[in-house]
Design a protein around this motif. Sequence first.
Motif, PDB file in Angstrom:
ATOM      1  N   ILE A   3       0.823  -1.252   0.123  1.00  0.00           N
ATOM      2  CA  ILE A   3      -0.113  -0.079  -0.064  1.00  0.00           C
ATOM      3  C   ILE A   3       0.916   1.148  -0.059  1.00  0.00           C
ATOM      4  O   ILE A   3       1.934   1.254   0.667  1.00  0.00           O
ATOM      5  CB  ILE A   3      -1.065  -0.190   1.443  1.00  0.00           C
ATOM      6  CG1 ILE A   3      -2.083   1.094   1.025  1.00  0.00           C
ATOM      7  CG2 ILE A   3      -0.385   0.275   2.675  1.00  0.00           C
ATOM      8  CD1 ILE A   3      -3.223   0.734   1.860  1.00  0.00           C
ATOM      9  N   ALA A   4       0.452   2.350  -0.725  1.00  0.00           N
ATOM     10  CA  ALA A   4       1.405   3.396  -0.681  1.00  0.00           C
ATOM     11  C   ALA A   4       0.359   4.780  -0.586  1.00  0.00           C
ATOM     12  O   ALA A   4      -0.822   4.650  -0.837  1.00  0.00           O
ATOM     13  CB  ALA A   4       1.873   3.496  -2.314  1.00  0.00           C
TER      14      ALA A   4
ATOM     15  N   ASN B  96      -1.434   8.178  -1.326  1.00  0.00           N
ATOM     16  CA  ASN B  96      -2.402   8.533  -2.546  1.00  0.00           C
ATOM     17  C   ASN B  96      -2.903   7.437  -3.432  1.00  0.00           C
ATOM     18  O   ASN B  96      -3.668   7.692  -4.548  1.00  0.00           O
ATOM     19  CB  ASN B  96      -1.609   9.495  -3.147  1.00  0.00           C
ATOM     20  CG  ASN B  96      -1.125  10.774  -2.521  1.00  0.00           C
ATOM     21  OD1 ASN B  96      -1.871  11.291  -1.395  1.00  0.00           O
ATOM     22  ND2 ASN B  96      -0.086  11.249  -2.670  1.00  0.00           N
ATOM     23  N   GLN B  97      -2.630   6.063  -3.068  1.00  0.00           N
ATOM     24  CA  GLN B  97      -2.872   4.928  -3.621  1.00  0.00           C
ATOM     25  C   GLN B  97      -4.619   5.054  -3.729  1.00  0.00           C
ATOM     26  O   GLN B  97      -5.150   5.061  -2.672  1.00  0.00           O
ATOM     27  CB  GLN B  97      -2.292   3.662  -3.262  1.00  0.00           C
ATOM     28  CG  GLN B  97      -2.866   2.358  -4.098  1.00  0.00           C
ATOM     29  CD  GLN B  97      -2.279   1.144  -3.463  1.00  0.00           C
ATOM     30  OE1 GLN B  97      -1.181   1.179  -2.771  1.00  0.00           O
ATOM     31  NE2 GLN B  97      -2.523  -0.024  -4.130  1.00  0.00           N
ATOM     32  N   GLU B  98      -5.305   4.559  -4.867  1.00  0.00           N
ATOM     33  CA  GLU B  98      -6.806   4.327  -4.906  1.00  0.00           C
ATOM     34  C   GLU B  98      -7.159   2.895  -4.254  1.00  0.00           C
ATOM     35  O   GLU B  98      -6.500   1.769  -4.737  1.00  0.00           O
ATOM     36  CB  GLU B  98      -7.289   4.394  -6.414  1.00  0.00           C
ATOM     37  CG  GLU B  98      -7.032   5.938  -6.871  1.00  0.00           C
ATOM     38  CD  GLU B  98      -8.737   6.264  -6.811  1.00  0.00           C
ATOM     39  OE1 GLU B  98      -9.489   5.623  -7.455  1.00  0.00           O
ATOM     40  OE2 GLU B  98      -8.984   7.297  -6.264  1.00  0.00           O
TER      41      GLU B  98
ATOM     42  N   GLY C  30      -8.423   7.607  -2.354  1.00  0.00           N
ATOM     43  CA  GLY C  30      -7.006   7.647  -2.182  1.00  0.00           C
ATOM     44  C   GLY C  30      -6.819   7.660  -0.586  1.00  0.00           C
ATOM     45  O   GLY C  30      -7.542   8.027   0.254  1.00  0.00           O
TER      46      GLY C  30
ATOM     47  N   GLU D 167       5.389   3.898   1.683  1.00  0.00           N
ATOM     48  CA  GLU D 167       4.709   2.851   1.218  1.00  0.00           C
ATOM     49  C   GLU D 167       4.898   1.627   2.330  1.00  0.00           C
ATOM     50  O   GLU D 167       6.087   1.754   3.155  1.00  0.00           O
ATOM     51  CB  GLU D 167       4.999   2.197  -0.055  1.00  0.00           C
ATOM     52  CG  GLU D 167       6.460   1.809  -0.414  1.00  0.00           C
ATOM     53  CD  GLU D 167       6.512   0.949  -1.792  1.00  0.00           C
ATOM     54  OE1 GLU D 167       5.742   1.285  -2.724  1.00  0.00           O
ATOM     55  OE2 GLU D 167       7.682   0.103  -1.677  1.00  0.00           O
TER      56      GLU D 167
ATOM     57  N   LEU E 246      -7.921  -3.763  -3.264  1.00  0.00           N
ATOM     58  CA  LEU E 246      -7.743  -3.074  -4.622  1.00  0.00           C
ATOM     59  C   LEU E 246      -9.273  -2.876  -5.378  1.00  0.00           C
ATOM     60  O   LEU E 246      -9.889  -3.750  -5.337  1.00  0.00           O
ATOM     61  CB  LEU E 246      -6.862  -3.645  -5.516  1.00  0.00           C
ATOM     62  CG  LEU E 246      -5.339  -3.597  -4.910  1.00  0.00           C
ATOM     63  CD1 LEU E 246      -4.433  -4.466  -6.010  1.00  0.00           C
ATOM     64  CD2 LEU E 246      -4.824  -2.126  -4.548  1.00  0.00           C
TER      65      LEU E 246
END
Length: 603
Positions: free
Chosen positions: A232-233, A235-237, A252, A269, A292
């Motif tokens: 996971i990072a 700003n990741q959706e 995000g 991350e 995801l």
Amino acid sequence: MNNAQIRNIAIIAHVDHGKTTLVDAMLQQSGTHRENEAVVERVMDSMDLERERGITIMAKNTSVRYGDYKINIVDTPGHADFGGEVERVLKMVDGIILLVDAAEGCLPQTRFVLRKALELDLPAIACVNKIDRQDARPDEVVNEIYDLFIDLGANEEQIEFPILYSISRDGVAKKDLADESKTLKPLFDQIIETIPAPKPLRDDSLQLLVANIDYNPFVGRLAIGRIFSGKIAKNQEVVVSKRDSSLSRPRGVKELFAFEGLERVAVAEAGVGEIVALAGFDDVEIGETITLPDNPKPLAVIAVDEPTISMIFGVNTSPFSGLEGKFVTSRQIKERLDRELLGNVALRVTETDAAEQFKVSGRGELQLAILIEMMRREGYELQVSKPEVVTRRDEATGELLEPIELVVIDVPEEFIGVVTEAMGRRKGQMMKMINNGSGRVRLEFETPSRGLIGFRGEFLTETKGTGLLNTLFLRFDKWQGEMRSRQTGSLVADRMGETNTYALYNLQERGTLFVKPQVKVYEGMIIGENARSVDLDVNAIKEKKLSNMRTTSADEAMRLVPVREMSLERALEFIADDELIEVTPKTIRLRKRVLKSNERPKK
């Protein structure tokens, strides 16, 4: 960080066996604290109530560095009432340290937490703590631990657990009692060796199980959980897979934090095995999965044992309502209870027929008392009823079932008779009696939960404060029949006013008083315990008639017997079915449900 260098462990034990003190020592020896940093004792017990009572209420996580390894540690509560905390955090770890007191041995909560760990197939390290106690019996306790593992059906792999001996307070652990160790190095080495590194459950998606909720004034609600698969990072959706299997809209990750010592550190991350905190998820709940959007793979929702005790929380309706509290309406109370549900998986709140009352169910009196105490400190004003057991019907036979608890009592030999008699009155059946020749005896009973409501205070009185009482929910079993409740009545004020020495002096021979002079009372308020089994309406504000006649006895000072201070727990133990507790930020009062004496049914 490479996930082969991560270890996730939970420290589990019975209440007061030294878990939080051991975490203190691990933080100290791993260099988490700076040389000149002022360090408080039991640093993980961050709530005021935890520090006051010396118990852990909320599970919390921290991490230590040992060489190239990062060890994520979860400190869990040891009291059976907070078992829901233990159940959810065991999902976050790959192994456990089972801490057992070298004198007290295996107690009910030791059994409860170990059973949960074995069900999840977690490897264990057994640690016999407090070996410096005068009454320590480490060899016998090791045998008790083996017996417990066998009793709980441990397989051959699980029963081959390593054993260490420790003194948490001094930060010492050793593999053998004769070793000269002065540090916790043997414990750290054993963790690296025994606890497996986290392995991804799958390669094709992100799976992050939310096991805790926290709040940060800058970024809002934080979801704390462990990454089981993927990365996971910031700003990741991602999406949240809800309890009902529906998916939230993609959003995000606003902020991403990892745990370093006692601090949360922002990271770009994180990968498999890391325990992280994420911001940007205001509606996420414990037990849900963050995954995801294009390939959602939810994990199983965390299952928690059902509550056994319930109470009615309601708006304060006494003549003194609204004088001391900031939050007094049913809407404010409901919002606060809903907020508690977000982070407390073992609690249930249901609406009742009355709009201003809510039924709150939990694991035990202590859990509900802690919630009430937290609410009153925050400025809430409410009234609560006597705790009742949660019953259910057998689906096959329609028979009424009630919760049964295992009660483990540790007392000096001379109190066996009074304890056995008291438990007999509460439908307790003795299952085991162990006398190891030290002058103290361990008794085990199976007792209905309702028989234990209000028993702790009486037990401490009967054993002159020397007895230890521990309980653990066992099962739902058939209703055990009628049970006699409190043997005494209440002294009830019959008018509004302010108490004075003269009136209380004349009342104290009737029983035990709860109020001092110059205390405001109202009609229907309970000011003491009657020595007899009936309620008695009394005048607590009666003043001495002044006249110019003098007698030799008139000038003698009136001496009042010290009153019984009613704490919240004492009040919960004392009240009868037709009585309530009025809780405000400044005062705890006991009152009758029906205030006017001419409207109350006579006993």
